[in-house]
Write an enzyme that holds these catalytic residues in place. Structure first.
Site, PDB file in Angstrom:
ATOM      1  N   HIS A  65       0.848  -1.187   0.000  1.00  0.00           N
ATOM      2  CA  HIS A  65       0.000   0.000   0.000  1.00  0.00           C
ATOM      3  C   HIS A  65       0.886   1.240   0.000  1.00  0.00           C
ATOM      4  O   HIS A  65       1.658   1.431   0.920  1.00  0.00           O
ATOM      5  CB  HIS A  65      -0.874  -0.036   1.262  1.00  0.00           C
ATOM      6  CG  HIS A  65      -2.062   0.841   1.170  1.00  0.00           C
ATOM      7  ND1 HIS A  65      -1.948   2.214   1.182  1.00  0.00           N
ATOM      8  CD2 HIS A  65      -3.379   0.580   1.039  1.00  0.00           C
ATOM      9  CE1 HIS A  65      -3.165   2.742   1.073  1.00  0.00           C
ATOM     10  NE2 HIS A  65      -4.040   1.768   0.981  1.00  0.00           N
ATOM     11  N   HIS A  87       9.419   1.370   1.476  1.00  0.00           N
ATOM     12  CA  HIS A  87      10.734   0.953   1.979  1.00  0.00           C
ATOM     13  C   HIS A  87      11.543   0.241   0.898  1.00  0.00           C
ATOM     14  O   HIS A  87      10.966  -0.395   0.003  1.00  0.00           O
ATOM     15  CB  HIS A  87      10.567  -0.025   3.158  1.00  0.00           C
ATOM     16  CG  HIS A  87       9.757   0.502   4.294  1.00  0.00           C
ATOM     17  ND1 HIS A  87       8.375   0.438   4.309  1.00  0.00           N
ATOM     18  CD2 HIS A  87      10.130   1.098   5.450  1.00  0.00           C
ATOM     19  CE1 HIS A  87       7.937   0.980   5.435  1.00  0.00           C
ATOM     20  NE2 HIS A  87       8.963   1.391   6.149  1.00  0.00           N
ATOM     21  N   TYR A  89      13.031  -2.448   1.444  1.00  0.00           N
ATOM     22  CA  TYR A  89      12.812  -3.890   1.619  1.00  0.00           C
ATOM     23  C   TYR A  89      11.587  -4.411   0.884  1.00  0.00           C
ATOM     24  O   TYR A  89      11.432  -5.616   0.708  1.00  0.00           O
ATOM     25  CB  TYR A  89      12.779  -4.286   3.104  1.00  0.00           C
ATOM     26  CG  TYR A  89      11.611  -3.762   3.922  1.00  0.00           C
ATOM     27  CD1 TYR A  89      10.318  -4.243   3.738  1.00  0.00           C
ATOM     28  CD2 TYR A  89      11.813  -2.809   4.901  1.00  0.00           C
ATOM     29  CE1 TYR A  89       9.262  -3.769   4.503  1.00  0.00           C
ATOM     30  CE2 TYR A  89      10.774  -2.332   5.672  1.00  0.00           C
ATOM     31  CZ  TYR A  89       9.492  -2.819   5.465  1.00  0.00           C
ATOM     32  OH  TYR A  89       8.449  -2.351   6.216  1.00  0.00           O
ATOM     33  N   GLU A  90      10.718  -3.484   0.434  1.00  0.00           N
ATOM     34  CA  GLU A  90       9.572  -3.899  -0.374  1.00  0.00           C
ATOM     35  C   GLU A  90       9.974  -4.078  -1.836  1.00  0.00           C
ATOM     36  O   GLU A  90       9.143  -4.415  -2.679  1.00  0.00           O
ATOM     37  CB  GLU A  90       8.459  -2.853  -0.266  1.00  0.00           C
ATOM     38  CG  GLU A  90       7.879  -2.761   1.148  1.00  0.00           C
ATOM     39  CD  GLU A  90       6.999  -1.543   1.330  1.00  0.00           C
ATOM     40  OE1 GLU A  90       5.769  -1.687   1.242  1.00  0.00           O
ATOM     41  OE2 GLU A  90       7.543  -0.449   1.562  1.00  0.00           O
ATOM     42  N   ALA A 117       9.086   3.772  13.513  1.00  0.00           N
ATOM     43  CA  ALA A 117       9.209   2.859  14.640  1.00  0.00           C
ATOM     44  C   ALA A 117      10.600   2.251  14.547  1.00  0.00           C
ATOM     45  O   ALA A 117      11.099   2.014  13.448  1.00  0.00           O
ATOM     46  CB  ALA A 117       8.141   1.775  14.566  1.00  0.00           C
ATOM     47  N   MET A 212      14.525   0.653   9.491  1.00  0.00           N
ATOM     48  CA  MET A 212      14.628   0.351   8.056  1.00  0.00           C
ATOM     49  C   MET A 212      14.109   1.490   7.178  1.00  0.00           C
ATOM     50  O   MET A 212      13.672   1.250   6.058  1.00  0.00           O
ATOM     51  CB  MET A 212      13.846  -0.929   7.750  1.00  0.00           C
ATOM     52  CG  MET A 212      14.217  -2.113   8.641  1.00  0.00           C
ATOM     53  SD  MET A 212      13.149  -3.529   8.370  1.00  0.00           S
ATOM     54  CE  MET A 212      13.549  -4.542   9.802  1.00  0.00           C
ATOM     55  N   ASN A 236      10.497  -1.782  20.252  1.00  0.00           N
ATOM     56  CA  ASN A 236      11.073  -3.037  20.757  1.00  0.00           C
ATOM     57  C   ASN A 236      12.513  -2.784  21.173  1.00  0.00           C
ATOM     58  O   ASN A 236      13.146  -1.828  20.731  1.00  0.00           O
ATOM     59  CB  ASN A 236      11.033  -4.139  19.685  1.00  0.00           C
ATOM     60  CG  ASN A 236      11.856  -3.789  18.466  1.00  0.00           C
ATOM     61  OD1 ASN A 236      11.403  -3.060  17.590  1.00  0.00           O
ATOM     62  ND2 ASN A 236      13.076  -4.277  18.416  1.00  0.00           N
ATOM     63  N   HIS A 248       7.235  -9.198  15.656  1.00  0.00           N
ATOM     64  CA  HIS A 248       6.600  -8.138  14.866  1.00  0.00           C
ATOM     65  C   HIS A 248       5.291  -7.681  15.507  1.00  0.00           C
ATOM     66  O   HIS A 248       4.993  -6.496  15.520  1.00  0.00           O
ATOM     67  CB  HIS A 248       6.368  -8.625  13.438  1.00  0.00           C
ATOM     68  CG  HIS A 248       5.784  -7.589  12.531  1.00  0.00           C
ATOM     69  ND1 HIS A 248       6.453  -6.408  12.230  1.00  0.00           N
ATOM     70  CD2 HIS A 248       4.601  -7.517  11.884  1.00  0.00           C
ATOM     71  CE1 HIS A 248       5.697  -5.675  11.431  1.00  0.00           C
ATOM     72  NE2 HIS A 248       4.565  -6.311  11.205  1.00  0.00           N
TER      73      HIS A 248
HETATM   74  I1  8IG Z   1       9.819  -1.275  14.835  1.00  0.00           I
HETATM   75  O1  8IG Z   1      14.813  -3.997  15.962  1.00  0.00           O
HETATM   76  C1  8IG Z   1      11.563  -1.887  14.393  1.00  0.00           C
HETATM   77  N1  8IG Z   1      12.115  -1.695  13.205  1.00  0.00           N
HETATM   78  N2  8IG Z   1      16.249  -3.060  11.702  1.00  0.00           N
HETATM   79  N3  8IG Z   1      15.536  -3.540  13.868  1.00  0.00           N
HETATM   80  C2  8IG Z   1      15.314  -2.981  12.636  1.00  0.00           C
HETATM   81  N4  8IG Z   1      14.214  -2.351  12.318  1.00  0.00           N
HETATM   82  C3  8IG Z   1      13.281  -2.263  13.275  1.00  0.00           C
HETATM   83  C4  8IG Z   1      13.434  -2.811  14.546  1.00  0.00           C
HETATM   84  C5  8IG Z   1      14.618  -3.487  14.868  1.00  0.00           C
HETATM   85  N5  8IG Z   1      12.330  -2.562  15.236  1.00  0.00           N
END
Ligand code: 8IG
Length: 273
Positions: A65, A87, A89-90, A117, A212, A236, A248
């Site tokens: 999206h 991103h 990574y997509e 985040a 990321m 996290n 996640h």
């Molecule tokens: I939310 O712990 C989130 N995004 N690379 N590592 C990485 N990206 C993140 C992390 C993490 N937590």
């Protein structure tokens, strides 16, 4: 985006001006994952669009999206809000990842607030805590300025990144919340989280946060002369530093729980600009 990312951004900004009836916007806000509920704190938007309508963003069916674009008035400023981002990574090209930033610049925004985040590498950070990004380590191996040089009328691509995350804007944010911590954000490609050894390496390199996104957008914004404020929400503890692995679902939960307070933070900062 074959006719050049800068022209594509200008074209998108023209569509945006048509759709909103606003010749220009003042401030852009990119709300990363977990930050979506923060949009309510910015007040009722006057216009809502699918990012795809503006052009230059991938069609929503192709890869996830591309997000929603809102226009809202906050304290007399025309604020452009991107709900969601793209991103590396997509599988998106770096030009696509920074398209929202370039559209913002072409729309007239002189300030951009980039939120994300992130994992906490600094052991003093608690889950749910917002942290001002003071600097970054771009470990993505990518640059939004690679490739053809920018067209005439744009700054050269050899961009100074000193004070990339504006110390002036960080000071403004600290007037809103004096307890805000600051840290260095390490940007990796992902989408996997780090190994504990990689987290130890990042800590050794001076990283306080890991994620990321954001770094490439900040570089593109600086190139276009925008002042950048970056805010990470720690959702996290980075791998190997907590008692468990990185889940996640926990990341999403922590983001949702903190969204109202961080939303107020963004709204208050924007109203001080
Ligand atoms: I939310 O712990 C989130 N995004 N690379 N590592 C990485 N990206 C993140 C992390 C993490 N937590």
């Amino acid at each position: 985006m074959s006719n050049g990312p800068y022209l594509a951004a200008r074209a998108s900004a023209e569509v945006l001006a048509e759709r909103t009836g606003k010749a220009r916007h003042d401030v852009a806000v990119v709300l990363g994952s977990g930050w979506a509920p923060a949009v309510e704190a910015l007040g009722r938007p006057s216009h809502t669009m699918a990012a795809g309508e503006l052009g230059g963003f991938p069609a929503p069916t192709v890869a996830g999206h591309p997000g929603t674009v809102l226009s809202a008035e906050v304290a007399g400023l025309a604020v452009l809000v991107f709900l969601g981002r793209l991103h590396l990574y997509e599988g998106h090209h770096v030009e696509t990842v920074v398209h929202a930033v370039r559209v913002s610049a072409e729309a007239g925004c002189r300030t951009i607030v980039l939120t994300n985040a992130a994992g906490g590498v600094n052991p003093s950070y608690a889950v749910g805590q917002p942290v001002l990004i003071a600097d970054h380590l771009n470990l993505t191996g990518a640059s939004p300025l690679a490739g053809l040089p920018p067209p005439d009328g744009y700054a050269a691509r050899f961009v100074d990144l000193t004070d990339l995350y504006s110390s002036r804007l960080r000071a403004v944010a600290r007037t809103v919340d004096p307890s805000l911590a600051e840290g260095t954000y390490a940007a990796l490609r992902g989408p996997h989280y780090e190994t504990p050894s990689e987290v130890a390496m990042l800590a050794g390199l001076g990283a306080d946060l890991v994620g990321m996104s954001t770094a490439l957008e900040a570089i593109a914004a600086r190139h276009l002369g925008m002042e950048v404020l970056g805010i990470s929400l720690v959702t996290n503890v980075a791998a190997g530093l907590g008692h468990e692995g990185v889940a996640h679902e926990d990341v999403i939960k922590a983001g949702t729980a903190a969204a109202a307070s961080v939303g107020a933070l963004v709204a208050n900062v924007v109203s001080q600009l």
